[in-house]
Design an enzyme around this catalytic site. Structure first.
Site, PDB file in Angstrom:
ATOM      1  N   THR A   1       8.627  52.417  51.822  1.00 36.38           N
ATOM      2  CA  THR A   1       7.216  52.714  52.052  1.00 36.38           C
ATOM      3  C   THR A   1       7.104  53.815  53.095  1.00 36.38           C
ATOM      4  O   THR A   1       7.797  53.800  54.111  1.00 36.38           O
ATOM      5  CB  THR A   1       6.441  51.469  52.520  1.00 36.38           C
ATOM      6  OG1 THR A   1       6.462  50.499  51.472  1.00 36.38           O
ATOM      7  CG2 THR A   1       4.990  51.809  52.832  1.00 36.38           C
TER       8      THR A   1
ATOM      9  N   PHE B   1       4.836  55.590  55.901  1.00 35.62           N
ATOM     10  CA  PHE B   1       3.743  55.329  56.826  1.00 35.62           C
ATOM     11  C   PHE B   1       3.395  56.615  57.571  1.00 35.62           C
ATOM     12  O   PHE B   1       4.251  57.468  57.796  1.00 35.62           O
ATOM     13  CB  PHE B   1       4.138  54.257  57.848  1.00 35.62           C
ATOM     14  CG  PHE B   1       4.329  52.889  57.278  1.00 35.62           C
ATOM     15  CD1 PHE B   1       3.297  51.958  57.299  1.00 35.62           C
ATOM     16  CD2 PHE B   1       5.540  52.514  56.722  1.00 35.62           C
ATOM     17  CE1 PHE B   1       3.468  50.691  56.776  1.00 35.62           C
ATOM     18  CE2 PHE B   1       5.725  51.241  56.195  1.00 35.62           C
ATOM     19  CZ  PHE B   1       4.677  50.331  56.223  1.00 35.62           C
TER      20      PHE B   1
END
Length: 277
Positions: free
Chosen positions: A172, A174
């Site tokens: 992921t 960020f």
């Protein structure tokens, strides 16, 4: 680094993990929604905000991408977090006992193969760490949470199955958000620039606006489009490029972009995370 950093989710969320990785010295502040993260950061109640924007398996986090252009904040860093999905159960629970696994809508597709193979039904929760907390509170061996090992430690759960994500490179991205735009920073490696723009209402405007990046050798790593004000005729674009606005070739590309656009706003200039490659 001292100060406070806000994230969406409860303690033990993957965004919490991202904060610990990117800003290990800061106090973490959990928030219920992405909008809450933005508001706390914008108001000065916290110094920074951590927002998840995309996952290598699930794709973009749509709420955040639509929120960024109007957030009034600026990107100061990015962080790529390797997302290991774990099946967490109450102490003593075994894999064959578990009938339901609770997790955020984003995480369920990331381990769909494992859940199907073991006959476990996925259930949507508003947050992975919240799912872990609720499993701990209910003490039902048939219920499990899909969450981090950090969440298991916080809520006293057993890791029934470790690293059950379907894709080995599940990651992921960020973004670390601040109230201030800092154009003075220069990293030791690549710099990234994120910006939004709207093209003028002329034929081939988008093609012409982006031409300057190609002719000046600027690598564009992301381009997203959004409707503006609910209109099908007004479109805003969100883009990431490699380079700094003061680099000669990037400056030329932006000069050409502005000629064919009605608005162009730089959201952030920041060093590329080393995990980007």
């Amino acid at each position: 680094m001292t100060g406070r950093i806000a994230f969406q989710g409860e303690p033990g969320a993957y965004s919490h993990q991202a904060c610990a990785q990117a800003r290990p010295g800061m106090e973490v502040v959990p928030c219920q929604t992405f909008e809450d993260v933005v508001e706390l950061t914008r108001s000065g109640e916290v110094d920074l905000g951590m927002l998840a924007v995309e996952n290598s398996t699930y794709g973009r986090v749509a709420d955040v991408h639509s929120l960024l252009p109007k957030a009034g904040l600026h990107i100061v860093d990015e962080a790529f977090v390797r997302v290991h999905v774990n099946l967490l159960g109450v102490p003593g629970a075994t894999l064959d006992q578990i009938a339901e696994a609770h997790g955020h809508v984003v995480i369920l597709p990331q381990c769909a193969g494992f859940l199907k193979a073991h006959g476990i039904k996925g259930k949507v929760s508003s947050d992975n760490a919240r799912a872990a907390r609720e499993v701990a509170e209910l003490k039902d061996p048939k219920r499990a949470a899909l969450a981090s090992e950090l969440a298991a430690d916080i809520y006293g759960l057993d890791v029934v199955a470790r690293h059950i994500e379907d894709q080995a490179n599940n990651t992921t991205r960020f973004l670390v958000m601040s109230r201030d735009l800092d154009l003075s920073r220069r990293g030791h490696g690549k710099m990234m620039t994120t910006f939004t723009f709207r093209v003028r209402n002329i034929p081939a405007a988008l093609y012409k606006a982006l031409g300057g990046f190609a002719t000046n050798g600027v690598n564009m790593t992301k381009l997203e489009s959004y409707m503006v004000g609910g209109s099908f005729t007004a479109t805003e674009f969100y883009a990431d490029i490699e380079g700094h606005p003061e680099d000669a070739n990037v400056k030329l590309a932006f000069d050409e972009l502005r000629y064919f656009t009605s608005a162009c706003t730089i959201l952030g200039v920041y060093p590329a995370d080393r995990e980007r490659g």
